[in-house]
Design a protein around this motif. Structure first.
Motif, PDB file in Angstrom:
ATOM      1  N   GLN A  34      -4.637  -7.473  -1.108  1.00 41.73           N
ATOM      2  CA  GLN A  34      -5.751  -7.946  -0.293  1.00 41.73           C
ATOM      3  C   GLN A  34      -6.932  -7.002  -0.429  1.00 41.73           C
ATOM      4  OE1 GLN A  34      -5.786  -7.788   4.184  1.00 41.73           O
ATOM      5  NE2 GLN A  34      -5.843 -10.022   3.997  1.00 41.73           N
ATOM      6  N   VAL A  35      -8.135  -7.562  -0.527  1.00 39.80           N
ATOM      7  CA  VAL A  35      -9.353  -6.753  -0.536  1.00 39.80           C
ATOM      8  C   VAL A  35     -10.268  -7.269   0.558  1.00 39.80           C
ATOM      9  CG1 VAL A  35      -9.114  -6.198  -2.972  1.00 39.80           C
ATOM     10  CG2 VAL A  35     -10.505  -8.160  -2.311  1.00 39.80           C
ATOM     11  N   VAL A  36     -10.976  -6.351   1.192  1.00 41.19           N
ATOM     12  CA  VAL A  36     -11.857  -6.697   2.315  1.00 41.19           C
ATOM     13  C   VAL A  36     -13.193  -5.995   2.103  1.00 41.19           C
ATOM     14  CG1 VAL A  36     -12.228  -6.466   4.807  1.00 41.19           C
ATOM     15  CG2 VAL A  36      -9.948  -7.021   3.934  1.00 41.19           C
ATOM     16  N   ALA A  52      -7.535  -5.985  -6.553  1.00 42.88           N
ATOM     17  CA  ALA A  52      -7.031  -7.356  -6.619  1.00 42.88           C
ATOM     18  C   ALA A  52      -6.127  -7.569  -7.828  1.00 42.88           C
ATOM     19  CB  ALA A  52      -8.203  -8.334  -6.658  1.00 42.88           C
ATOM     20  N   GLU A  59      -3.999  -2.577  -1.173  1.00 44.57           N
ATOM     21  CA  GLU A  59      -5.172  -3.122  -0.493  1.00 44.57           C
ATOM     22  C   GLU A  59      -6.332  -2.130  -0.536  1.00 44.57           C
ATOM     23  OE1 GLU A  59      -2.959  -3.575   3.124  1.00 44.57           O
ATOM     24  OE2 GLU A  59      -3.728  -1.699   3.967  1.00 44.57           O
ATOM     25  N   SER A  72      -8.368 -12.765   0.665  1.00 43.66           N
ATOM     26  CA  SER A  72      -9.313 -11.697   0.977  1.00 43.66           C
ATOM     27  C   SER A  72     -10.535 -12.197   1.739  1.00 43.66           C
ATOM     28  CB  SER A  72      -9.715 -10.990  -0.317  1.00 43.66           C
ATOM     29  OG  SER A  72      -8.558 -10.471  -0.965  1.00 43.66           O
ATOM     30  N   ARG A  97      -2.787  -9.366   7.103  1.00 43.76           N
ATOM     31  CA  ARG A  97      -2.358  -9.318   5.702  1.00 43.76           C
ATOM     32  C   ARG A  97      -1.571 -10.572   5.356  1.00 43.76           C
ATOM     33  NH1 ARG A  97      -3.910  -4.300   8.126  1.00 43.76           N
ATOM     34  NH2 ARG A  97      -4.139  -2.725   6.484  1.00 43.76           N
ATOM     35  N   MET A 100     -13.349 -15.386  -2.151  1.00 41.35           N
ATOM     36  CA  MET A 100     -13.192 -14.661  -0.890  1.00 41.35           C
ATOM     37  C   MET A 100     -13.862 -15.436   0.245  1.00 41.35           C
ATOM     38  SD  MET A 100     -13.892 -10.713  -2.154  1.00 41.35           S
ATOM     39  CE  MET A 100     -13.519  -9.958  -0.567  1.00 41.35           C
TER      40      MET A 100
END
Length: 429
Positions: free
Chosen positions: A263-265, A256, A234, A301, A18, A1
């Motif tokens: 997408q991961v945040v 994920a 996400e 991400s 995205r 990440m």
């Protein structure tokens, strides 16, 4: 990440973008399949099943005995888990029912609104690397509560033409008796246009890969209702020093592993959280059977360090995530400041996977920023809300002059006359 520290507000849009793909070629391919299914029905369905799923379909409606075999094949513990999840989902969605209330807007003028189930709905359930039988509960249960008269389900089979037993067990549990072993674009086309075997529906629900998503969007452009615009799954996590880094890492990986385009945040106010979560991610990632998929998603991400919680909340509301986890101090109070999210998970002991499976809320949620304007699936998704009105002669005398004046001002004399002839009749009685 990728780690980004203290980004300026004018960079947020690019940072939070995205994964983007060129859909022009995809749309052309998908539309060709849809038009073939529309023109050639079952023959086209069989052709694409052989081409894409490598399966020869004869009778592609699941027969009654298959449901009995599916129930016998499942472990009792899994059946009990499905039953518990179904109970919780039913409880949550049944509470969304409302009783029509007649409102007298003025004496003799009564108005009300009634929810009526959409008569024919179609559910699409992916059945490839992750057979999403949980989605049957999320869609089939509110459809049943709403009173939809006909609910059908399409899901791809394996090379032997068989469907995962948990899918058939869940379908039977929620009262869906017509399941078709069709996957991909051809399934969306069959439900949208109808074939000799598959009935046409009025609204299509359910997740899918980029081809299925594109097919839903194309039939929507042609006038068929769908649940919502959707894209890859996400999650966003807001964490501070009150979080448990192992939990945060597990939540990021749980999203994920859906697909490499997910997408991961992580948004945090703490440098230590970044270090600890990265270490936990590396450790947990090595243990995942879907490690390669999750690794692909992590490359899309971000970990973002911000000054304070006010900045964090502004950023997350701008991002409008499908899932938002608040793993921080004051999480409950911060939840009240969320304006854009599909579903919110409050505190260290509320994993996103609880909503995916069994807490009771629906896991079919807006992605790709659509949470700014769309809600997740609920009981309302399966009903139309029809308004009614009834006016007495005395009521028309009360409201008639208002209607006549407005209609005349708009130059719609027939509208005015529809009231005038009635008032004349009333006044002459």
């Amino acid at each position: 990440m990728q780690v980004i520290k203290y980004p300026a507000v004018d960079t947020w849009a690019s940072i939070l973008q995205r994964p983007v793909m060129d859909t022009s070629t995809l749309e052309a391919k998908v539309d060709t399949i849809l038009q073939d299914v529309k023109a050639n029905g079952d023959a086209a369905v069989r052709k694409y099943a052989a081409q894409f799923d490598k399966v020869t379909l004869e009778n592609f409606e699941v027969q009654p005995e298959a449901y009995e075999r599916a129930e016998a094949a499942l472990e009792p513990a899994l059946k009990a888990a499905i039953q518990q999840a179904a109970k919780n989902i039913t409880t949550f969605h049944a509470a969304q029912q409302s009783t029509p209330e007649v409102i007298a807007t003025m004496p003799g003028v009564e108005c009300w609104r009634k929810s009526v189930g959409i008569e024919k709905v179609g559910l699409y359930i992916p059945g490839g690397s992750a057979p999403l039988f949980s989605t049957i509960l999320m869609l089939g249960i509110p459809a049943r509560i709403a009173g939809c008269k006909e609910v059908i389900l399409c899901t791809p089979s394996n090379a032997k033409g068989e469907v995962h037993p948990a899918i058939l067990y869940s379908a039977k549990l929620v009262g869906i008796s017509r399941v078709f072993t069709i996957g991909g674009v051809q399934a969306i086309g069959a439900m949208a246009y109808g074939t000799a075997t598959v009935p046409q529906v009025y609204k299509i629900f359910g997740p899918g890969n980029q081809f299925v998503t594109c097919a839903k969007q194309l039939v929507s452009k042609a006038g068929l209702a769908i649940d919502m615009p959707a894209g890859p799954s996400e999650v966003a996590v807001l964490a501070d020093d009150a979080c448990i880094p192992d939990f945060v890492a597990a939540d990021l990986l749980s999203q994920a592993e859906h697909g490499p385009d997910s997408q991961v945040v992580l948004v945090t106010t703490s440098e230590k959280v970044i270090t600890d979560v990265q270490a936990a991610l590396n450790e947990q990632l090595e243990l995942l059977p879907r490690k390669d998929i999750a690794t692909g998603a992590l490359s899309n991400s971000r970990i973002i360090l911000v000054d304070n919680m006010d900045t964090a909340m502004s950023m997350l509301n701008a991002y409008a995530p499908e899932h938002l986890i608040l793993a921080c101090s004051g999480a409950y109070e911060l939840a009240g400041r969320v304006t854009n999210a599909g579903s919110v998970f409050i505190g260290n002991y509320t994993p996103e996977s609880a909503g995916d499976y069994a807490s009771g809320t629906n896991h079919t949620l807006p992605t790709n920023g659509y949470a700014r304007a769309y809600s997740g699936v609920s009981l309302d998704s399966f009903v139309k809300k029809i308004t009614f009105q009834q006016i007495s002669p005395a009521g028309l005398q009360q409201i008639g002059a208002t209607i006549e004046a407005m209609a005349a001002a708009e130059g719609l004399d027939a509208h005015k006359q529809a009231v005038s002839v009635r008032l004349k009749k009333i006044n002459n009685q």
